[in-house]
Design a protein around this motif. Sequence first.
Motif, PDB file in Angstrom:
ATOM      1  N   PRO A  60      11.617  14.033  54.025  1.00 15.28           N
ATOM      2  CA  PRO A  60      10.373  13.251  54.051  1.00 15.28           C
ATOM      3  C   PRO A  60      10.268  12.379  52.817  1.00 15.28           C
ATOM      4  N   LEU A  61       9.758  11.169  52.983  1.00  9.25           N
ATOM      5  CA  LEU A  61       9.642  10.236  51.873  1.00  9.25           C
ATOM      6  C   LEU A  61       8.203   9.765  51.695  1.00  9.25           C
ATOM      7  N   TYR A  62       7.851   9.520  50.440  1.00  7.31           N
ATOM      8  CA  TYR A  62       6.542   8.981  50.066  1.00  7.31           C
ATOM      9  C   TYR A  62       6.765   7.708  49.257  1.00  7.31           C
ATOM     10  N   ASP A  63       5.788   6.789  49.322  1.00  8.29           N
ATOM     11  CA  ASP A  63       5.849   5.627  48.455  1.00  8.29           C
ATOM     12  C   ASP A  63       4.537   5.520  47.689  1.00  8.29           C
ATOM     13  N   ASP A  64       4.244   4.346  47.123  1.00  4.14           N
ATOM     14  CA  ASP A  64       3.071   4.223  46.261  1.00  4.14           C
ATOM     15  C   ASP A  64       1.842   3.676  46.971  1.00  4.14           C
ATOM     16  N   TYR A  96      10.299   4.693  46.968  1.00  3.27           N
ATOM     17  CA  TYR A  96      10.384   5.894  47.790  1.00  3.27           C
ATOM     18  C   TYR A  96      10.709   7.127  46.937  1.00  3.27           C
ATOM     19  N   ARG A  97       9.949   8.201  47.200  1.00  2.78           N
ATOM     20  CA  ARG A  97      10.122   9.465  46.496  1.00  2.78           C
ATOM     21  C   ARG A  97      10.197  10.618  47.500  1.00  2.78           C
ATOM     22  N   ILE A  98      10.854  11.682  47.096  1.00  7.30           N
ATOM     23  CA  ILE A  98      10.763  12.955  47.812  1.00  7.30           C
ATOM     24  C   ILE A  98       9.799  13.823  47.027  1.00  7.30           C
ATOM     25  N   PHE A 133      12.324  13.879  43.982  1.00  7.97           N
ATOM     26  CA  PHE A 133      13.293  12.823  43.675  1.00  7.97           C
ATOM     27  C   PHE A 133      12.557  11.492  43.544  1.00  7.97           C
ATOM     28  N   GLY A 134      13.082  10.610  42.700  1.00  8.75           N
ATOM     29  CA  GLY A 134      12.501   9.284  42.580  1.00  8.75           C
ATOM     30  C   GLY A 134      13.505   8.272  42.083  1.00  8.75           C
ATOM     31  N   GLY A 135      13.276   7.008  42.430  1.00  4.91           N
ATOM     32  CA  GLY A 135      14.114   5.918  41.962  1.00  4.91           C
ATOM     33  C   GLY A 135      13.552   5.297  40.701  1.00  4.91           C
ATOM     34  N   GLN A 224       0.930  12.777  35.725  1.00  2.00           N
ATOM     35  CA  GLN A 224       1.418  11.545  36.339  1.00  2.00           C
ATOM     36  C   GLN A 224       2.847  11.335  35.860  1.00  2.00           C
ATOM     37  N   MET A 225       3.763  11.095  36.807  1.00  3.03           N
ATOM     38  CA  MET A 225       5.176  10.970  36.476  1.00  3.03           C
ATOM     39  C   MET A 225       5.683   9.564  36.801  1.00  3.03           C
ATOM     40  N   THR A 226       6.514   9.026  35.928  1.00  7.07           N
ATOM     41  CA  THR A 226       7.198   7.756  36.172  1.00  7.07           C
ATOM     42  C   THR A 226       8.694   7.979  35.965  1.00  7.07           C
ATOM     43  N   TYR A 227       9.482   7.698  36.995  1.00  3.41           N
ATOM     44  CA  TYR A 227      10.930   7.832  36.880  1.00  3.41           C
ATOM     45  C   TYR A 227      11.471   6.617  36.133  1.00  3.41           C
TER      46      TYR A 227
END
Length: 294
Positions: A60-64, A96-98, A133-135, A224-227
């Motif tokens: 499954p993927l999430y975005d902003d 896109y993040r997991i 996971f994140g880009g 709050q996380m930023t890759y």
Amino acid sequence: MKLNLEQIPRVKSITKEEFLKKYVTLQKPVVIERLIVDWPAYTKWNLSYINDIAGHKTVPLYDDRPVSSERKFNEAHTSMGMGAYLNLLEQGPTNYRIFLYNLLKEVPRLQEDFRYPEEIGLKFMKKLPFLFFGGSGSKVFMHYDIDLANILHFHFHGEKQCILFPPSETKYLYKLPHSLLSHQGIDYTNPDFKKWPALQHARGYIANLKHGETLYMPEGYWHQMTYLTPGFSMSIRSAPMGVIRFSKACYNIFFMRYLDNFMRKTRGEKWIRYKNNKAVLRTNKRNGYTKEEI
């Protein structure tokens, strides 16, 4: 003007007594740099390894995009093969993040690569290890976890920035009612204090996590996380210790999220707009900001 953030303390290693006394009891965050150097995951876990053993899985993927009435609480935006997703991360920035994916259950082989660090004095919920996971450049909205757990967050492959606020700062963070989120219009990496004036008073923490480092997040902490680069992390959790927080966690799990889903379904976007507007009005009023001052 920037957020009022101090660096999270760092230690190379730590004893059970030090960890419980200085951080768990006081509910303060800490980065432990070498807690997991004896795990096979410390040397094995990178994007290539995950692709080799889990590339065939659909994830499954999430975005902003902001929360919408079209989706339930924590419902994914789309899905993709793990291999295709990891290739996407390597190609360049992506939103896109997991999020909250129990890949360890889906790929039992990964369970051989880590152990629960019970020598630091916490009792962990063994069935709830989640991977994230994140880009490069992808962000996780400011939120706190539904179960208000004590969390150990282990990072792998690359670097991510973590901004934390203790529960005491909730009054400044434009919390949405019946939700675990801060207002999603806020960019915590570059906040607009004219639009969100109460944020000026919030006092929090910041740290950049690199491969193999562990972040301890106390009960109910906002994060709050930023890759900064493509990468992934794993979290394990220990139940809140106090009766009050444990009761609040039960309320969140067994009532709040179902109420929110029901209201999204029955009131649609009116419910989302109500929560966003209420967050702004309540926070500004609580902190003495009038419309003329904003």
